[in-house]
Motif scaffolding. Structure first.
Motif, PDB file in Angstrom:
ATOM      1  N   ILE A  75       7.760  72.731  24.120  1.00 20.47           N
ATOM      2  CA  ILE A  75       8.510  73.678  24.683  1.00 20.47           C
ATOM      3  C   ILE A  75       9.003  73.674  25.913  1.00 20.47           C
ATOM      4  CG2 ILE A  75       8.572  76.379  24.688  1.00 20.47           C
ATOM      5  CD1 ILE A  75       6.286  76.453  22.534  1.00 20.47           C
ATOM      6  N   TRP A  76       8.099  73.287  26.999  1.00 21.38           N
ATOM      7  CA  TRP A  76       8.491  73.269  28.309  1.00 21.38           C
ATOM      8  C   TRP A  76       9.380  72.240  28.602  1.00 21.38           C
ATOM      9  CZ3 TRP A  76       7.379  76.120  32.733  1.00 21.38           C
ATOM     10  CH2 TRP A  76       7.651  75.574  33.603  1.00 21.38           C
ATOM     11  N   ASP A  77       9.426  71.060  27.907  1.00 18.15           N
ATOM     12  CA  ASP A  77      10.426  69.829  27.796  1.00 18.15           C
ATOM     13  C   ASP A  77      11.694  70.528  27.492  1.00 18.15           C
ATOM     14  OD1 ASP A  77       8.321  68.296  28.775  1.00 18.15           O
ATOM     15  OD2 ASP A  77       7.996  67.120  27.018  1.00 18.15           O
ATOM     16  N   LEU A  78      11.741  71.306  26.388  1.00 18.42           N
ATOM     17  CA  LEU A  78      13.369  71.704  25.982  1.00 18.42           C
ATOM     18  C   LEU A  78      13.702  72.840  26.968  1.00 18.42           C
ATOM     19  CD1 LEU A  78      12.378  72.461  22.358  1.00 18.42           C
ATOM     20  CD2 LEU A  78      14.024  70.768  23.238  1.00 18.42           C
ATOM     21  N   LEU A  79      12.793  73.772  27.503  1.00 18.84           N
ATOM     22  CA  LEU A  79      13.246  74.688  28.633  1.00 18.84           C
ATOM     23  C   LEU A  79      13.797  73.882  29.768  1.00 18.84           C
ATOM     24  CD1 LEU A  79      10.391  77.202  28.406  1.00 18.84           C
ATOM     25  CD2 LEU A  79      12.624  77.638  27.413  1.00 18.84           C
ATOM     26  N   THR A  80      13.410  72.987  30.193  1.00 20.39           N
ATOM     27  CA  THR A  80      13.759  72.249  31.705  1.00 20.39           C
ATOM     28  C   THR A  80      14.460  71.044  31.235  1.00 20.39           C
ATOM     29  OG1 THR A  80      11.513  71.096  31.580  1.00 20.39           O
ATOM     30  CG2 THR A  80      11.579  73.012  32.731  1.00 20.39           C
ATOM     31  N   ASP A  81      14.928  70.608  30.247  1.00 18.78           N
ATOM     32  CA  ASP A  81      16.080  69.742  29.886  1.00 18.78           C
ATOM     33  C   ASP A  81      17.311  70.287  30.096  1.00 18.78           C
ATOM     34  OD1 ASP A  81      17.503  67.384  29.124  1.00 18.78           O
ATOM     35  OD2 ASP A  81      16.881  67.797  27.088  1.00 18.78           O
ATOM     36  N   TRP A  82      17.760  70.301  31.500  1.00 19.65           N
ATOM     37  CA  TRP A  82      18.909  71.165  31.674  1.00 19.65           C
ATOM     38  C   TRP A  82      20.184  70.683  31.376  1.00 19.65           C
ATOM     39  CZ3 TRP A  82      16.253  74.832  33.892  1.00 19.65           C
ATOM     40  CH2 TRP A  82      15.239  74.674  34.743  1.00 19.65           C
ATOM     41  N   GLU A  83      20.468  69.598  31.221  1.00 19.55           N
ATOM     42  CA  GLU A  83      21.771  69.096  30.649  1.00 19.55           C
ATOM     43  C   GLU A  83      21.937  69.535  29.180  1.00 19.55           C
ATOM     44  OE1 GLU A  83      21.518  66.914  34.590  1.00 19.55           O
ATOM     45  OE2 GLU A  83      20.090  67.072  32.613  1.00 19.55           O
ATOM     46  N   ASN A  84      20.866  69.493  28.576  1.00 18.31           N
ATOM     47  CA  ASN A  84      20.821  69.674  26.936  1.00 18.31           C
ATOM     48  C   ASN A  84      20.345  71.235  26.584  1.00 18.31           C
ATOM     49  OD1 ASN A  84      21.458  67.019  26.011  1.00 18.31           O
ATOM     50  ND2 ASN A  84      19.654  66.463  26.944  1.00 18.31           N
ATOM     51  N   GLN A  85      20.280  72.106  27.388  1.00 16.38           N
ATOM     52  CA  GLN A  85      20.159  73.544  27.233  1.00 16.38           C
ATOM     53  C   GLN A  85      21.085  74.243  26.281  1.00 16.38           C
ATOM     54  OE1 GLN A  85      19.206  76.008  30.747  1.00 16.38           O
ATOM     55  NE2 GLN A  85      16.986  75.258  30.697  1.00 16.38           N
ATOM     56  N   GLY A  86      22.462  73.737  26.300  1.00 18.26           N
ATOM     57  CA  GLY A  86      23.317  74.115  25.297  1.00 18.26           C
ATOM     58  C   GLY A  86      22.907  74.104  23.963  1.00 18.26           C
ATOM     59  N   GLU A  87      21.984  73.322  23.762  1.00 18.83           N
ATOM     60  CA  GLU A  87      21.438  72.964  22.371  1.00 18.83           C
ATOM     61  C   GLU A  87      20.849  74.008  21.854  1.00 18.83           C
ATOM     62  OE1 GLU A  87      19.155  69.527  21.551  1.00 18.83           O
ATOM     63  OE2 GLU A  87      20.360  68.155  22.490  1.00 18.83           O
ATOM     64  N   TRP A  88      20.160  74.958  22.557  1.00 18.35           N
ATOM     65  CA  TRP A  88      19.626  76.098  21.985  1.00 18.35           C
ATOM     66  C   TRP A  88      20.145  77.440  22.774  1.00 18.35           C
ATOM     67  CZ3 TRP A  88      16.670  79.248  25.555  1.00 18.35           C
ATOM     68  CH2 TRP A  88      16.331  78.465  26.678  1.00 18.35           C
ATOM     69  N   MET A  89      21.025  77.376  23.764  1.00 13.32           N
ATOM     70  CA  MET A  89      21.298  78.534  24.518  1.00 13.32           C
ATOM     71  C   MET A  89      22.903  78.611  24.472  1.00 13.32           C
ATOM     72  SD  MET A  89      20.975  79.551  28.469  1.00 13.32           S
ATOM     73  CE  MET A  89      19.033  79.489  28.320  1.00 13.32           C
ATOM     74  N   ARG A  90      23.520  78.826  23.215  1.00 10.59           N
ATOM     75  CA  ARG A  90      24.825  78.473  22.836  1.00 10.59           C
ATOM     76  C   ARG A  90      25.717  79.265  23.721  1.00 10.59           C
ATOM     77  NH1 ARG A  90      24.582  76.105  17.596  1.00 10.59           N
ATOM     78  NH2 ARG A  90      23.170  74.451  18.104  1.00 10.59           N
ATOM     79  N   GLU A  91      25.238  80.360  24.281  1.00 14.13           N
ATOM     80  CA  GLU A  91      26.355  81.046  25.185  1.00 14.13           C
ATOM     81  C   GLU A  91      26.692  80.324  26.580  1.00 14.13           C
ATOM     82  OE1 GLU A  91      22.438  82.458  26.448  1.00 14.13           O
ATOM     83  OE2 GLU A  91      23.255  81.990  24.603  1.00 14.13           O
ATOM     84  N   ALA A  92      26.149  79.128  26.782  1.00 13.93           N
ATOM     85  CA  ALA A  92      26.477  78.399  27.997  1.00 13.93           C
ATOM     86  C   ALA A  92      26.595  76.974  27.635  1.00 13.93           C
ATOM     87  CB  ALA A  92      25.139  78.313  28.782  1.00 13.93           C
ATOM     88  N   THR A  93      27.669  76.275  28.629  1.00 14.44           N
ATOM     89  CA  THR A  93      27.843  75.060  28.476  1.00 14.44           C
ATOM     90  C   THR A  93      28.273  74.437  29.734  1.00 14.44           C
ATOM     91  OG1 THR A  93      30.230  75.884  28.542  1.00 14.44           O
ATOM     92  CG2 THR A  93      29.175  75.443  26.373  1.00 14.44           C
ATOM     93  N   ASP A  94      28.456  73.153  29.717  1.00 18.93           N
ATOM     94  CA  ASP A  94      28.587  72.556  30.978  1.00 18.93           C
ATOM     95  C   ASP A  94      27.545  72.471  32.019  1.00 18.93           C
ATOM     96  OD1 ASP A  94      31.314  72.067  30.086  1.00 18.93           O
ATOM     97  OD2 ASP A  94      32.036  73.708  31.028  1.00 18.93           O
ATOM     98  N   PHE A  95      26.287  72.118  31.576  1.00 16.10           N
ATOM     99  CA  PHE A  95      25.256  72.291  32.446  1.00 16.10           C
ATOM    100  C   PHE A  95      25.181  71.132  33.489  1.00 16.10           C
ATOM    101  CE2 PHE A  95      23.593  74.953  28.877  1.00 16.10           C
ATOM    102  CZ  PHE A  95      22.843  75.890  29.562  1.00 16.10           C
TER     103      PHE A  95
END
Length: 150
Positions: free
Chosen positions: A16-36
């Motif tokens: 879970i931590w790895d997903l939370l802190t994988d900044w450039e790929n946060q758009g995979e679960w945070m759909r309201e945000a892009t272009d990290f």
């Protein structure tokens, strides 16, 4: 405005931590945000700065966040990721991971957001509060799916 959402995830705290802190790929679960984009010299830990475009309710803004809380999961200790919003909407977010007795990981996410534009912004944010809550619940469902898929 304060929004808190929670879920229980059947995955390791580290996954879970790895997903939370994988900044450039946060758009995979945070759909309201892009272009990290990590815009600081450091990529992890307190002081990391990340920029992203956020779109909620048809309104888009470029947001920058600064990590100010960084306690990764170690053993059975709780984990904490804290961020400060530096963009148009100010505030902070806190995500905490704790072990549950059933072996799952409880994720609690709280956003404390300060609207721009004084009273008009406060009224607008109050109107959008249910949309924010729905959006964050959807995010957690997507994060849970990714974490449990492994």
């Amino acid at each position: 405005m304060v929004v808190t959402v929670s879920t229980a995830i059947s995955a390791t705290p580290q996954r879970i931590w790895d997903l939370l802190t994988d900044w450039e790929n946060q758009g995979e679960w945070m759909r309201e945000a892009t272009d990290f984009e990590v815009v600081s010299a450091q990529r992890s830990g307190a002081g990391t700065i990340v920029a992203t475009t956020v779109r909620i309710g048809g309104i888009a803004t470029r947001d920058r966040i600064r990590v100010d809380g960084w306690q990764p999961p170690i053993g059975s200790n709780p984990a904490h990721l804290g961020i400060v919003h530096l963009g148009w909407v100010k505030g902070r977010g806190d995500i905490r991971l704790t072990n549950q007795s059933d072996g799952r990981i409880r994720l609690d996410w709280t956003e404390r957001l300060q609207p721009p534009l004084g009273l008009p912004g406060a009224l607008g944010m109050r109107l959008f509060a249910p949309l924010f809550a729905r959006t964050f619940r959807r995010d957690l469902t997507l994060l849970q799916t990714l974490a449990e898929r492994g």
